[in-house]
Scaffold this motif. Structure first.
Motif, PDB file in Angstrom:
ATOM      1  N   ALA A 148     -11.920 -58.269   2.548  1.00 39.18           N
ATOM      2  CA  ALA A 148     -12.887 -58.570   1.478  1.00 39.18           C
ATOM      3  C   ALA A 148     -13.827 -57.773   1.291  1.00 39.18           C
ATOM      4  O   ALA A 148     -14.533 -57.587   0.169  1.00 39.18           O
ATOM      5  CB  ALA A 148     -13.542 -60.128   1.837  1.00 39.18           C
ATOM      6  N   LEU A 149     -14.457 -56.812   2.276  1.00 41.41           N
ATOM      7  CA  LEU A 149     -15.389 -55.872   2.192  1.00 41.41           C
ATOM      8  C   LEU A 149     -14.962 -54.938   1.254  1.00 41.41           C
ATOM      9  O   LEU A 149     -15.632 -54.098   0.433  1.00 41.41           O
ATOM     10  CB  LEU A 149     -15.708 -55.234   3.673  1.00 41.41           C
ATOM     11  N   THR A 150     -13.571 -54.503   1.197  1.00 40.21           N
ATOM     12  CA  THR A 150     -13.046 -53.364   0.507  1.00 40.21           C
ATOM     13  C   THR A 150     -12.600 -53.798  -0.849  1.00 40.21           C
ATOM     14  O   THR A 150     -12.428 -52.851  -1.989  1.00 40.21           O
ATOM     15  CB  THR A 150     -11.905 -52.859   1.082  1.00 40.21           C
ATOM     16  N   HIS A 153     -17.207 -57.327  -4.314  1.00 41.38           N
ATOM     17  CA  HIS A 153     -18.568 -56.661  -4.249  1.00 41.38           C
ATOM     18  C   HIS A 153     -19.418 -57.388  -3.093  1.00 41.38           C
ATOM     19  O   HIS A 153     -19.368 -58.414  -2.599  1.00 41.38           O
ATOM     20  CB  HIS A 153     -19.029 -56.928  -5.543  1.00 41.38           C
ATOM     21  N   TRP A 154     -20.411 -56.218  -2.654  1.00 41.50           N
ATOM     22  CA  TRP A 154     -21.521 -56.709  -1.607  1.00 41.50           C
ATOM     23  C   TRP A 154     -22.692 -57.304  -2.353  1.00 41.50           C
ATOM     24  O   TRP A 154     -23.221 -56.520  -3.377  1.00 41.50           O
ATOM     25  CB  TRP A 154     -21.989 -55.490  -0.854  1.00 41.50           C
ATOM     26  N   TRP A 171     -27.343 -56.181   5.389  1.00 41.11           N
ATOM     27  CA  TRP A 171     -27.245 -57.728   5.519  1.00 41.11           C
ATOM     28  C   TRP A 171     -26.710 -57.787   4.230  1.00 41.11           C
ATOM     29  O   TRP A 171     -27.278 -57.689   3.199  1.00 41.11           O
ATOM     30  CB  TRP A 171     -28.381 -58.403   5.640  1.00 41.11           C
ATOM     31  N   VAL A 172     -25.309 -58.280   4.132  1.00 40.46           N
ATOM     32  CA  VAL A 172     -24.594 -58.539   2.944  1.00 40.46           C
ATOM     33  C   VAL A 172     -23.950 -59.678   2.725  1.00 40.46           C
ATOM     34  O   VAL A 172     -23.621 -60.289   3.865  1.00 40.46           O
ATOM     35  CB  VAL A 172     -23.659 -57.297   2.619  1.00 40.46           C
ATOM     36  N   VAL A 173     -23.640 -60.170   1.649  1.00 40.24           N
ATOM     37  CA  VAL A 173     -22.948 -61.627   1.350  1.00 40.24           C
ATOM     38  C   VAL A 173     -21.639 -61.089   0.665  1.00 40.24           C
ATOM     39  O   VAL A 173     -21.833 -60.590  -0.448  1.00 40.24           O
ATOM     40  CB  VAL A 173     -23.856 -62.525   0.593  1.00 40.24           C
ATOM     41  N   VAL A 174     -20.589 -61.517   1.304  1.00 38.39           N
ATOM     42  CA  VAL A 174     -19.259 -61.094   0.692  1.00 38.39           C
ATOM     43  C   VAL A 174     -18.312 -62.427   0.788  1.00 38.39           C
ATOM     44  O   VAL A 174     -18.052 -62.882   1.797  1.00 38.39           O
ATOM     45  CB  VAL A 174     -18.643 -59.883   1.505  1.00 38.39           C
ATOM     46  N   GLU A 175     -18.030 -62.742  -0.387  1.00 36.06           N
ATOM     47  CA  GLU A 175     -17.352 -64.048  -0.480  1.00 36.06           C
ATOM     48  C   GLU A 175     -17.700 -65.198   0.176  1.00 36.06           C
ATOM     49  O   GLU A 175     -17.139 -65.814   0.961  1.00 36.06           O
ATOM     50  CB  GLU A 175     -15.756 -63.458  -0.017  1.00 36.06           C
ATOM     51  N   GLY A 176     -19.330 -65.418   0.376  1.00 36.96           N
ATOM     52  CA  GLY A 176     -19.644 -66.417   0.751  1.00 36.96           C
ATOM     53  C   GLY A 176     -20.162 -66.344   2.340  1.00 36.96           C
ATOM     54  O   GLY A 176     -20.279 -67.204   3.033  1.00 36.96           O
ATOM     55  N   ILE A 177     -19.676 -65.122   2.832  1.00 39.87           N
ATOM     56  CA  ILE A 177     -19.747 -64.774   4.516  1.00 39.87           C
ATOM     57  C   ILE A 177     -20.980 -63.677   4.416  1.00 39.87           C
ATOM     58  O   ILE A 177     -21.052 -62.655   3.604  1.00 39.87           O
ATOM     59  CB  ILE A 177     -18.452 -64.341   4.712  1.00 39.87           C
ATOM     60  N   MET A 178     -21.965 -64.061   5.445  1.00 45.84           N
ATOM     61  CA  MET A 178     -22.973 -62.966   5.439  1.00 45.84           C
ATOM     62  C   MET A 178     -22.711 -62.024   6.639  1.00 45.84           C
ATOM     63  O   MET A 178     -22.292 -62.633   7.828  1.00 45.84           O
ATOM     64  CB  MET A 178     -24.234 -63.681   5.694  1.00 45.84           C
ATOM     65  N   LEU A 179     -22.716 -60.909   6.460  1.00 48.81           N
ATOM     66  CA  LEU A 179     -22.423 -59.827   7.644  1.00 48.81           C
ATOM     67  C   LEU A 179     -23.259 -59.111   7.728  1.00 48.81           C
ATOM     68  O   LEU A 179     -24.263 -58.548   6.849  1.00 48.81           O
ATOM     69  CB  LEU A 179     -21.105 -59.133   7.047  1.00 48.81           C
ATOM     70  N   LYS A 180     -23.467 -58.202   8.806  1.00 48.80           N
ATOM     71  CA  LYS A 180     -24.369 -57.248   9.225  1.00 48.80           C
ATOM     72  C   LYS A 180     -23.486 -55.940   9.413  1.00 48.80           C
ATOM     73  O   LYS A 180     -22.853 -55.574  10.441  1.00 48.80           O
ATOM     74  CB  LYS A 180     -25.206 -57.480  10.328  1.00 48.80           C
ATOM     75  N   ILE A 181     -23.495 -54.964   8.277  1.00 49.30           N
ATOM     76  CA  ILE A 181     -22.974 -53.931   8.442  1.00 49.30           C
ATOM     77  C   ILE A 181     -23.524 -52.609   8.586  1.00 49.30           C
ATOM     78  O   ILE A 181     -24.490 -52.427   7.992  1.00 49.30           O
ATOM     79  CB  ILE A 181     -22.007 -53.668   6.942  1.00 49.30           C
ATOM     80  N   PRO A 182     -23.145 -51.628   9.599  1.00 48.04           N
ATOM     81  CA  PRO A 182     -23.645 -50.420   9.684  1.00 48.04           C
ATOM     82  C   PRO A 182     -23.467 -49.426   8.357  1.00 48.04           C
ATOM     83  O   PRO A 182     -22.217 -49.342   7.901  1.00 48.04           O
ATOM     84  CB  PRO A 182     -23.211 -49.800  10.898  1.00 48.04           C
ATOM     85  N   ILE A 183     -24.656 -48.727   8.030  1.00 47.69           N
ATOM     86  CA  ILE A 183     -24.281 -47.812   6.735  1.00 47.69           C
ATOM     87  C   ILE A 183     -25.098 -46.322   7.409  1.00 47.69           C
ATOM     88  O   ILE A 183     -26.179 -46.406   7.809  1.00 47.69           O
ATOM     89  CB  ILE A 183     -25.025 -48.476   5.604  1.00 47.69           C
ATOM     90  N   THR A 184     -24.435 -45.633   6.946  1.00 52.01           N
ATOM     91  CA  THR A 184     -24.895 -44.070   7.286  1.00 52.01           C
ATOM     92  C   THR A 184     -25.752 -43.359   6.157  1.00 52.01           C
ATOM     93  O   THR A 184     -24.774 -43.408   5.156  1.00 52.01           O
ATOM     94  CB  THR A 184     -23.887 -43.186   8.124  1.00 52.01           C
ATOM     95  N   ILE A 263     -27.610 -47.634  -4.592  1.00 53.12           N
ATOM     96  CA  ILE A 263     -26.591 -48.650  -4.803  1.00 53.12           C
ATOM     97  C   ILE A 263     -27.372 -50.033  -5.200  1.00 53.12           C
ATOM     98  O   ILE A 263     -26.530 -51.027  -5.379  1.00 53.12           O
ATOM     99  CB  ILE A 263     -26.063 -48.829  -3.137  1.00 53.12           C
ATOM    100  N   GLY A 264     -28.589 -49.939  -5.092  1.00 53.94           N
ATOM    101  CA  GLY A 264     -29.186 -51.300  -5.606  1.00 53.94           C
ATOM    102  C   GLY A 264     -28.855 -52.211  -4.803  1.00 53.94           C
ATOM    103  O   GLY A 264     -29.048 -52.421  -3.605  1.00 53.94           O
ATOM    104  N   CYS A 265     -28.839 -53.702  -5.231  1.00 51.41           N
ATOM    105  CA  CYS A 265     -28.617 -54.943  -4.704  1.00 51.41           C
ATOM    106  C   CYS A 265     -27.152 -55.198  -4.612  1.00 51.41           C
ATOM    107  O   CYS A 265     -26.860 -56.118  -3.912  1.00 51.41           O
ATOM    108  CB  CYS A 265     -29.301 -55.888  -4.890  1.00 51.41           C
ATOM    109  N   VAL A 266     -26.433 -54.663  -5.748  1.00 49.00           N
ATOM    110  CA  VAL A 266     -24.950 -55.230  -5.831  1.00 49.00           C
ATOM    111  C   VAL A 266     -24.182 -53.912  -5.607  1.00 49.00           C
ATOM    112  O   VAL A 266     -24.555 -52.952  -6.600  1.00 49.00           O
ATOM    113  CB  VAL A 266     -24.865 -55.977  -7.033  1.00 49.00           C
ATOM    114  N   CYS A 267     -23.273 -53.668  -4.624  1.00 49.75           N
ATOM    115  CA  CYS A 267     -22.398 -52.533  -4.885  1.00 49.75           C
ATOM    116  C   CYS A 267     -20.797 -52.934  -4.414  1.00 49.75           C
ATOM    117  O   CYS A 267     -20.750 -54.078  -4.322  1.00 49.75           O
ATOM    118  CB  CYS A 267     -23.066 -51.478  -3.760  1.00 49.75           C
ATOM    119  N   LYS A 268     -20.005 -52.105  -4.674  1.00 47.11           N
ATOM    120  CA  LYS A 268     -18.763 -52.199  -4.136  1.00 47.11           C
ATOM    121  C   LYS A 268     -18.062 -50.813  -3.588  1.00 47.11           C
ATOM    122  O   LYS A 268     -18.513 -49.912  -3.703  1.00 47.11           O
ATOM    123  CB  LYS A 268     -17.857 -52.287  -5.327  1.00 47.11           C
ATOM    124  N   VAL A 269     -17.068 -51.101  -2.608  1.00 52.51           N
ATOM    125  CA  VAL A 269     -16.893 -49.931  -1.831  1.00 52.51           C
ATOM    126  C   VAL A 269     -15.666 -49.096  -2.850  1.00 52.51           C
ATOM    127  O   VAL A 269     -15.182 -49.707  -3.596  1.00 52.51           O
ATOM    128  CB  VAL A 269     -15.778 -50.307  -0.571  1.00 52.51           C
TER     129      VAL A 269
END
Length: 1053
Positions: A148-150, A153-154, A171-184, A263-269
């Motif tokens: 779902a992450l790939t 959209h986040w 902190w992102v919401v993807v498909e109704g699921i909230m995840l904490k994702i590391p970003i470099t 990337i703003g508030c909405v992005c995609k891999v």
């Protein structure tokens, strides 16, 4: 619990985890929403283990139902308490059979996996054999997140820095699921060098416009890790000393701000990115911005809980509002024993707050549970909050965020570790909430907490709407969201136009690290103030000016053409040649032309959003445009842009006043924020009609297309000296509809309000201030009352005649001349006699006022000029002040001078003596653009004459706010002004005493006209200005400012 009970319970509530994505499952339920937290790995592992054990029990129960009957009866005959070993051996055999059956079932599912398409449809159609195997096992549960992450959209709620350099958590919401994702997030900067390449910092060559039109030689974009950037900081600093290196740009851009821009508030891999575990981390280059029109952002309602906190001297209150659980918990920190808050009181205040806010869905009674806890220490209250949030985390699943309103959000998070499990959105805190009363503080603070809790949902919805418009993550707005949003918009617009940013954190633009273009030659921006003192007996109106900066920016080209191109210089392409920077020199209008062009395009887009779609956020940005440009808190603050726009605003402002004069108005007072005009009408209805006509005419002028003038106050009569010394008779709101109704009842005394705002009266002895106000009020009221009686007489004559007499210009002039003669007569009789009586009483009864009056001046911290040392005679000061105010009426100046001569004879002072001359007793210094940190209100403060400041009440003037100003910020602003004025004094020009020409030759001792040279600013004038700052520092207890100004006064002889 026996096996039968286990079977009934598990069949009703548990299904096999490995059959989670298979439609043929016997239990069809919605897919649960699961949150992944780094900090909860142990807890998640424990819950997973419990879930697996429950699944095994379920499988064993299902399999036991299909076993032969003798095994079942044999198992039932063995008692675990009698023969435990035998019972255990039987169970082991059963579990082994169940394991074999499950392995066979898994193999059969693998062979028929190509018939199962539900999971592949949801996850994007995985077709490889390995993926098919993983979909049927426990791994499919976690593969859902990875795929779902790939593929989806986040929706980014917040970007948080971690302990590692350049490492952030999203902190992102993807498909109704909230995840904490590391970003470099890497560090990106631009190296401009004359050499083709730099070995230590390789990168790709780009073509971009540098700030202030600086020449671009070999501009290289370098992208490195933040850790490496910090290690190589010394090498970068050494490069600035290299003559081959022109500058290093964008090295001060915060990483978080850079990510928000990109990337703003909405992005995609990116499609080329490799699939990985959610906790492996992503790079910023692998994420691409998506607009909120392409992909939705928090369209579905998201759960939240609200925390309110205020504290004062060991007493505190905590409010946690949990809409998901329907509870409101209040924790009161009280070292004493009194308890003044009850749940019924909280419920009543909460419902009243909901009704006051016009909330449509007011919760019914008893739908929300209110709790009150009393503790003695803050640590105990934080433990209760920790337990409440942990309970919410266990009971409520799904995306949830925390809305926090407290004086220090970082301190709150450190005291309540459970907040680390949620994205946190901060609301600006009003410092007035933490100023508790001595008695009744519990109910007062609880009432505020209930009001803020009721308004929390509306505030969150508005902030989500702002996030969609600004394309900024919900939790990454700064406290001053207007300035932050404008910075984001301007940065993105500059990037779109291939321009390098000049972001810095100290209010000084980053121009490559070199400070050759110092601000030492920049003059201080002075706000224009036009004052025309006088007595205005006709109706006057105060007009508030809106959008002057917006209109000046949008009409800048037209203004420049009117000035013959001398205002903004010539427009040019900054990339055409590297010699343009040398040609422009110190011409900041030419060097900043590219940035001004981008700013103009940005404001045009905001204006289109505000006009066409009615966007309130775009309108707010337009209203605060000038505040954003002149605020050092802005990341893109550029004094050059500020000065350019200020010049254009001055031109538009002057043209606006000229147009008002053409339309017949008389200017009384004017600055960038308001203008007071004399309409020339005696009647209020005629004045309002004239005002409406003027406003419509101005709106039809193309040059003033976006300026809005709003009538604030009408005055029947106005006696005006300056903005801190005036008095008048204001018009009431019902005067226009019921104009002069009291004329029909002659016996009834007219009801009128008289406003007296005279700062000069504060420097008179207390005992004669009332006499001053009374005399001045009568000077306003007596002529106005005479005019009202004359109007009533004309009205009576008009009622007696069948036809309405025409009012000609000659009749109006005759009426005005009669009023002037009447005022002259009153001055010669009424006012002269009254002033002589007050002067006689003052001389007889106030001989000992000298010492107390001098003590008052010392307490006010105002040092008087050399000619103002005759303060020992209160009667003399009273005469000077009153006559100065009465002489504002130009028609009766001769009579006032005669009266003044007679009064001065009484106190034995000659008419033209130096001590008889009136001087404004209070020097003025205006601190411009003072911004409230809570409501973002902007105003100019006169530190010497503002009554609230003199009373040491540094608060916002908005009645609903009252937020105290940050004294440290004010002191820093004053320090910068002092240092700038000192710098300008030392670098000032020399001018000729004879021809006033600036000295051009460095070594010549005399001008070409044989005149001597002098400094443009005299040392006495400079010392007087510095003395004002010293007086302010002493009175307001600004220690740094006091030390700085004292040292300057000691050095400057």
């Amino acid at each position: 619990m026996d096996d039968a009970t286990i079977k009934n319970h598990d069949e009703a509530n548990v299904k096999d985890l490995e059959d989670f994505q298979i439609k043929s499952s016997s239990i069809n339920r919605p897919r649960p929403i699961v949150r992944c937290y780094d900090v909860n790995e142990k807890r998640s592992a424990k819950k997973t283990g419990q879930l697996n054990s429950a699944e095994q029990q379920t499988d064993s129960v299902h399999e036991l139902s299909s076993q032969p009957q003798h095994n079942t009866s044999y198992a039932e005959n063995i008692d675990r308490n009698v023969d435990y070993q035998g019972w255990l051996e039987l169970k082991k055999r059963k579990w082994k059979d169940i394991l074999d059956r499950r392995k066979k079932q898994r193999l059969s599912n693998t062979r028929t996996s190509h018939h199962i398409t539900d999971a592949s449809e949801l996850l994007g159609g995985l077709t490889n054999h390995k993926g098919a195997q993983r979909r049927t096992g426990v791994g499919s549960y976690f593969t859902t997140h990875e795929v779902a992450l790939t593929r989806c959209h986040w929706q980014i709620i917040q970007l948080l820095p971690s302990s590692r350099c350049g490492q952030f958590f999203a902190w992102v919401v993807v498909e109704g699921i909230m995840l904490k994702i590391p970003i470099t997030i890497p560090r990106a900067f631009y190296l401009n060098a004359k050499a083709p390449a730099m070995e230590n910092f390789p990168g790709r060559r780009v073509t971009k416009t540098l700030p202030h039109g600086r020449p671009s030689y070999n501009l290289v974009e370098v992208i490195i890790d933040e850790d490496k950037f910090r290690k190589e900081s010394k090498k970068l600093a050494a490069l600035l000393a290299d003559p081959e290196v022109e500058g290093i740009y964008e090295s001060k851009v915060p990483l978080e701000f850079n990510a928000v821009i990109q990337i703003g508030c909405v992005c995609k891999v990116d499609k080329t990115a490799k699939k990985r575990n959610a906790q492996d981390g992503w790079s910023l280059s692998e994420l691409h911005m998506k607009t909120t029109t392409e992909c939705s952002y928090l369209e579905q309602s998201i759960s939240f809980f609200y925390i309110y906190h205020s504290i004062s001297e060991g007493r505190a209150i905590y409010v946690i509002y949990l809409p998901a659980l329907g509870t409101v918990s209040v924790v009161v920190v009280n070292p004493y024993q009194n308890k003044d808050i009850t749940p019924s009181f909280l419920e009543r205040q909460f419902r009243e707050a909901c009704q006051a806010l016009s909330i449509e869905a007011i919760p019914p009674r008893n739908s929300i549970v209110f709790k009150v806890d009393y503790v003695g220490h803050v640590k105990d209250a934080e433990k209760i909050l920790q337990g409440t949030i942990s309970e919410l985390r266990d009971k409520h699943h799904g995306p949830t965020l925390a809305v926090i309103e407290c004086p220090n959000a970082h301190l709150m998070k450190s005291g309540v570790p459970a907040l680390d499990d949620f994205p946190c959105v901060s609301i600006p805190s009003n410092a007035r909430d933490s100023q508790y009363q001595v008695l009744g503080w519990q109910q007062a603070s609880a009432k505020i907490g209930m009001q803020r809790s009721a308004a929390s949902s509306q505030w969150l919805n508005e902030r989500i709407s702002l996030s969609r418009y600004a394309h900024v993550p919900l939790g990454n707005f700064e406290l001053d969201w207007l300035i932050f949003t404008a910075d984001v918009f301007f940065s993105r617009a500059l990037h779109d136009q291939q321009q390098v940013l000049w972001i810095s954190d100290d209010g000084v633009p980053d121009l490559g690290g070199n400070h050759e273009e110092s601000t030492c030659f920049a003059d201080e921006v002075q706000q224009p103030v036009l004052t025309y003192p006088g007595a205005y007996r006709k109706v006057s109106v105060e007009l508030k000016i809106h959008h002057l900066a917006v209109d000046a920016l949008l009409k800048s080209n037209q203004i420049n053409e009117m000035e013959g191109g001398a205002l903004l210089g010539f427009d040019q392409d900054m990339n055409s040649s590297t010699t343009l920077y040398d040609q422009s020199g110190f011409d900041e209008a030419t060097s900043s032309a590219s940035g001004l062009r981008v700013l103009k395009q940005l404001i045009q887009r905001c204006l289109a959003d505000a006009v066409t779609s009615g966007n309130v956020f775009a309108d707010a940005i337009l209203q605060h445009l000038y505040r954003w440009l002149c605020s050092p808190q802005s990341k893109l603050h550029d004094p050059a842009l500020h000065r350019i726009l200020h010049k254009v605003m001055q031109k538009v402002f002057a043209l606006l006043l000229a147009e008002l004069r053409k339309l017949g108005a008389t200017i009384i007072f004017a600055n960038f924020s308001k203008v007071i005009i004399d309409t020339g009408k005696f009647e209020l209805t005629a004045a309002k009609a004239y005002c409406d006509s003027v406003l419509k005419t101005l709106q039809n002028r193309e040059l003033f297309e976006w300026i809005e003038l709003e009538p604030l106050q009408f005055w029947h009569s106005l006696l005006f000296m300056d903005q801190y010394n005036y008095g008048g008779i204001p018009a009431r709101p019902d005067d226009s509809s019921h104009n002069d109704l009291h004329h029909h009842s002659p016996r009834e005394e007219p009801k009128v309000d008289i406003v007296s705002n005279w700062n000069i009266a504060e420097y008179l002895p207390k005992k004669i201030q009332d006499h001053f106000v009374l005399i001045v009020s009568e000077f306003m009221f007596i002529p106005w009352d005479y005019a009202q009686k004359q109007a009533a007489t004309r009205e009576a004559l008009r009622d007696g005649n069948s036809c309405t007499p025409s009012i000609t210009i000659v009749a109006a002039e005759n009426f005005e001349s009669h009023m002037v003669e009447y005022i002259k007569g009153q001055i010669g009789t009424h006012f002269t006699d009254k002033l002589l009586g007050i002067a006689r009483d003052t001389v007889l009864h106030m001989k000992g006022i000298n010492k107390s009056e001098n003590g008052q001046q010392i307490s006010l911290g105002i040092q008087q000029p050399a000619g103002m040392n005759h303060k020992g005679d209160p009667a003399l000061e009273f005469i000077k002040h009153v006559c100065a105010v009465l002489a504002l009426d130009q028609h009766v100046q001769h009579e006032v001078l005669v009266m003044r001569k007679n009064l001065l004879k009484y106190v034995r002072v000659r008419e033209f003596a130096p001590e008889a001359e009136f001087h404004d007793p209070c020097p003025s210094f205006i601190l411009p653009n003072v911004i409230c940190s809570y409501c973002n209100d902007c105003r100019d403060l006169d530190l010497c004459r503002d009554s609230a400041v003199l009373a040491e009440e540094w608060r916002c003037a908005v009645p609903q706010c009252g937020q105290p100003y940050d004294r440290e910020v004010m002191e820093n602003a004053l320090l910068q002004i002092v240092r700038q004025r000192e710098r300008l004094y030392h670098l000032q020009d020399l001018v000729c005493l004879r021809c006033n020409q600036v000295k051009a030759a460095h070594l010549s001792e005399q001008c070409a006209c044989a005149g001597s040279y002098r400094c443009r600013e005299d040392v006495s004038e400079f010392r007087r200005k510095m003395q004002i700052f010293l007086n302010v520092a002493i009175r307001q207890k600004f220690q740094l400012l006091q030390e700085c100004t004292s040292w300057i006064l000691e050095v400057i002889l």
